[in-house]
Design an enzyme around this catalytic site. Structure first.
Site, short mmCIF file in Angstrom:
data_model
loop_
_atom_site.label_atom_id
_atom_site.label_comp_id
_atom_site.label_asym_id
_atom_site.label_seq_id
_atom_site.Cartn_x
_atom_site.Cartn_y
_atom_site.Cartn_z
N HIS A 122 29.91 45.23 89.77
CA HIS A 122 30.45 43.89 89.60
C HIS A 122 30.06 43.33 88.23
O HIS A 122 30.76 42.47 87.68
CB HIS A 122 29.93 42.94 90.68
CG HIS A 122 30.40 43.26 92.06
ND1 HIS A 122 29.78 44.20 92.85
CD2 HIS A 122 31.43 42.76 92.79
CE1 HIS A 122 30.41 44.26 94.02
NE2 HIS A 122 31.41 43.41 94.00
N ASP A 142 38.76 49.64 93.66
CA ASP A 142 37.89 48.49 93.90
C ASP A 142 38.48 47.33 93.09
O ASP A 142 39.43 47.50 92.31
CB ASP A 142 36.46 48.81 93.48
CG ASP A 142 35.43 47.96 94.22
OD1 ASP A 142 35.82 46.93 94.81
OD2 ASP A 142 34.24 48.31 94.20
#
Length: 756
Positions: A406, A490
């Site tokens: 992230h 993702d």
């Protein structure tokens, strides 16, 4: 069934399978006010790039359509690729090379769409009759006899009687109120648009019913197809949480022809509201249903309020029980399906072999690849049994990283032998077990793909992450490992992609690498346009898009998304399954069987709480301490305990020590997650442990997060791990401390003291 508006962005190079329509960008016409009955069809066909105006924003709907115009519309719809190649030379004597539709008439002749007259002419500028329209359409679309019956009194002996019968038996034409059809009457441009739109919509619906996905794709525009490959989120619109189908959602679903959406906490108020939201979203989607997904891993990652509060994957790992893993998957699937959700981005198949992993940790089943494989497969089977798609993650493996994708780009440098033995093993097992969806990780594996590119962030050379690597997704996952299901990325909002590669370049590269669905593009409109233009300009092969869309449609059909017929009332009634007592029983059993003793004076049990004890409950979070205090008070019954809360850490350790001096028993709640274990602030806990050991007090170090405390805190004499701070986990811990439950869990991760 509602038909979606479709967007055709320009004439696109490709094959018949991939492209429908080839006119320039869709027009909006200013002269449709007197043909409202045809406006939807004209707009529909213009959006497909099949019909075009006459200039100055006009469509001239009441003008007669000529034979040349009619075949041009059909060629644009069915053979756009031939228009791009310049093919088409008609043999008719009255169609000179200067005719504006010369090529289109030639292609129509070659494909058998239109037949000229015996004298070798075509009469290109003659108005089309209703009879000719029926003949052209039945020939072009190879219609077969349907089951409907319309009695038209003036067509039985007409030369076009058979085309009329084919059209009417499929409900595509009807007569006038007097029972006639008036076959020789000329057709206007508006009427022809209506006839053509009816046939295309009929053909699409027929393909859906027959699950003939190649046929359906041949009638989908490029915009529709790439829309199926996008699965964005929409947490807010105009600064407010998106909890209903607002104008922003409507525009996204319809204008981008979205194939799915992912929901987050901001989209959720309660279970009933989620059912309404998912129901309304599917209504907006129309004939091509949406994948509606969510992250419901259990434990620390869950989105549904009021649902069963599963203890999490590492708790399941501590039980080692495949039956419980399957039950957890099944009950999760049942609750998601009741809410109108069909995709769960779980289970996590990452093998958490690195204690310093800042993002996986207790989201994993553990550090043993074989155990992760067994429990992962059982969870997949449970979800599938409930009718929910398991999207396993994060291929090829995120368990041995020290960077959160992230926030940055992790790089895993293990050799291939190690990757096969650890990271890839759970994914192989899942593939052998028929998993339907695999999520990629934004992680670089230079052993498999050593390509580097220039980072847009700082100009440095960075390795290609798996999400963008054809060697990993096509070469390894599809060709070597034999995976045939859907590959979903993702989130594209994560820095592992967003910072270094730029979304437009990354979206295009991901699809060419083998990604079927782009999850959470930062700008869905830009991602959609990028993919359309990449197909148009040949940077993405049309066959690549076709294969991805076919996989998506096949999976939607497999899980019954095209068969949804429940009313909203029926959907509301299904909510009783959420948080049911049957599900809560599974929740409790997992939590109770997961409790693990990982430090003990006698080698088997933690220090126990005795009657009349003064118990101090210390935690860095006051609310967490209060939760434990409440559970202890309720479970202790008539033990006459006195309890007190102490906040430790953040400059409060001395105050906690003062309270502990008066205690008979101390519960120290430790929670390490979403940070690097070796850099966590263990010193406060070490101080408390040393003090309690010196005073020979009874205590327990209660691990509520990643269970790595004994790697960094020395001389711990009593410790339990419960793998989560939610109520089922902590309740089970309290039961063990009171002697009401035997701790039988086995630590599912390898730990080794790092103290010198």
């Amino acid at each position: 069934m509602k038909i979606k508006m479709m967007t055709m962005l320009g004439a696109v190079l490709g094959s018949m399978f991939i492209l429908a329509g080839s006119a320039a960008a869709a027009e909006r016409f200013s002269d449709l006010q007197h043909v409202k009955w045809a406006e939807d069809s004209i707009t529909y066909m213009a959006d497909r790039g099949t019909v075009a105006g006459v200039g100055n924003g006009k469509f001239a709907p009441e003008n007669q359509v000529t034979r040349a115009q009619a075949v041009t519309f059909l060629v644009r719809e069915l053979y756009p690729e031939q228009l791009q190649t310049g093919a088409g030379s008609p043999s008719y004597t009255d169609v000179p090379t200067t005719h504006p539709f010369y090529r289109e008439i030639g292609i129509a002749e070659q494909q058998g769409l239109a037949i000229g007259f015996p004298d070798g002419t075509f009469h290109p500028d003659t108005a089309m009759s209703r009879a000719e329209t029926a003949a052209f359409l039945t020939r072009a679309f190879a219609l077969t006899t349907g089951g409907k019956s319309v009695n038209l009194t003036d067509v039985q002996h007409h030369w076009a009687a058979e085309p009329f019968q084919l059209m009417s038996s499929n409900g595509l034409i009807g007569g006038y109120t007097d029972g006639t059809y008036r076959p020789d009457r000329s057709v206007t441009r508006a009427e022809f648009s209506v006839f053509l739109a009816r046939v295309i919509r009929f053909e699409r619906q027929t393909a859906i019913v027959a699950q003939d996905w190649d046929k359906l794709i041949s009638y989908m525009t490029v915009g529709e197809q790439v829309g199926q490959m996008l699965m964005p989120d929409m947490r807010q619109w105009n600064g407010q949480p998106t909890t209903t189908v607002n104008e922003g959602l409507k525009r996204s679903v319809q204008d981008l022809d979205l194939g799915g959406m992912i929901l987050f906490d901001k989209n959720i108020v309660n279970a009933r509201q989620v059912v309404q939201l998912t129901h309304d979203l599917q209504k907006e989607a129309g004939e091509l249903p949406l994948f509606l997904g969510i992250d419901q891993e259990g434990g620390v990652i869950k989105r549904i309020p009021g649902g069963t509060n599963l203890p999490g994957q590492m708790a399941l790992g501590a039980t080692g029980n495949v039956t419980l893993a399957k039950a957890a998957g099944k009950l999760t699937g049942e609750e998601l399906r009741a809410l109108g959700l069909q995709v769960n981005f779980a289970p996590v198949l990452d093998v958490n072999s690195n204690p310093d992993n800042p993002i996986i940790g207790m989201r994993s089943f553990g550090s043993d690849a074989d155990m992760v494989s067994r429990l992962g497969l059982a969870t997949i089977q449970g979800l599938r049994q409930a009718g929910v798609i398991a999207a396993v993650k994060h291929f090829p493996g995120h368990g041995d990283t020290t960077v959160d994708s992230h926030l940055g780009l992790p790089v895993l440098t293990h050799n291939r032998e190690r990757l096969d033995a650890v990271e890839l093993k759970p994914f192989r097992t899942a593939i052998e077990g028929g998993v339907d969806m695999i999520m990629t990780g934004h992680i670089a594996f230079p052993t498999i793909d050593h390509e580097h590119v220039t980072s847009l962030k700082d100009g440095s050379q960075v390795p290609i992450p798996a999400t963008l690597s054809k060697k990993i997704l096509t070469g390894l996952l599809r060709e070597e490992m034999g995976y045939q299901g859907i590959i979903i990325s993702d989130a594209f909002t994560m820095n592992g992609i967003a910072e270094h590669f730029g979304e437009k370049q990354a979206v295009e590269r991901a699809v060419n690498a083998g990604v079927d669905i782009i999850l959470m593009p930062q700008n869905p409109e830009a991602a959609h346009e990028t993919l359309v233009q990449a197909v148009k300009k040949g940077r993405i092969p049309v066959e690549t898009i076709h294969k991805s869309v076919k996989r998506i449609l096949e999976l939607k059909a497999k899980y019954g998304l095209f068969d949804e017929e429940d009313t909203l009332t029926q959907k509301f009634s299904a909510l009783q399954t959420i948080g049911s007592e049957e599900h809560r029983a599974v929740e409790r059993e997992i939590a109770e069987r997961a409790v693990t003793v990982f430090a003990s004076r006698d080698g088997a049990n933690p220090d126990s709480i005795q009657p009349s004890d003064r118990v101090v409950i210390a935690a860095t979070d006051k609310e967490q301490a209060a939760q434990l205090q409440r559970q202890l008070t309720q479970a202790a019954g008539n033990l006459s305990l006195k309890t007190e809360i102490a906040v430790m850490g953040q400059g409060n350790t001395s105050g906690a020590l003062q309270k502990m001096e008066q205690a008979d028993y101390v519960i120290m709640a430790s929670y390490q997650f979403r940070n690097v274990a070796s850099e966590f602030g263990w010193s406060d806990i070490q101080t408390l442990v040393d003090t309690l050991n010196k005073a020979n007090k009874r205590y327990v170090l209660l691990s509520l997060g990643n269970p790595y405390e004994t790697m960094y805190v020395q001389n711990v004499r009593s410790a339990l791990a419960v793998y989560g701070k939610q109520e089922p986990n902590t309740q089970a811990a309290i039961q063990v401390l009171l002697g009401q439950l035997k701790a039988e869990g086995v630590l599912p991760v390898a730990t080794q003291s790092r103290q010198k």
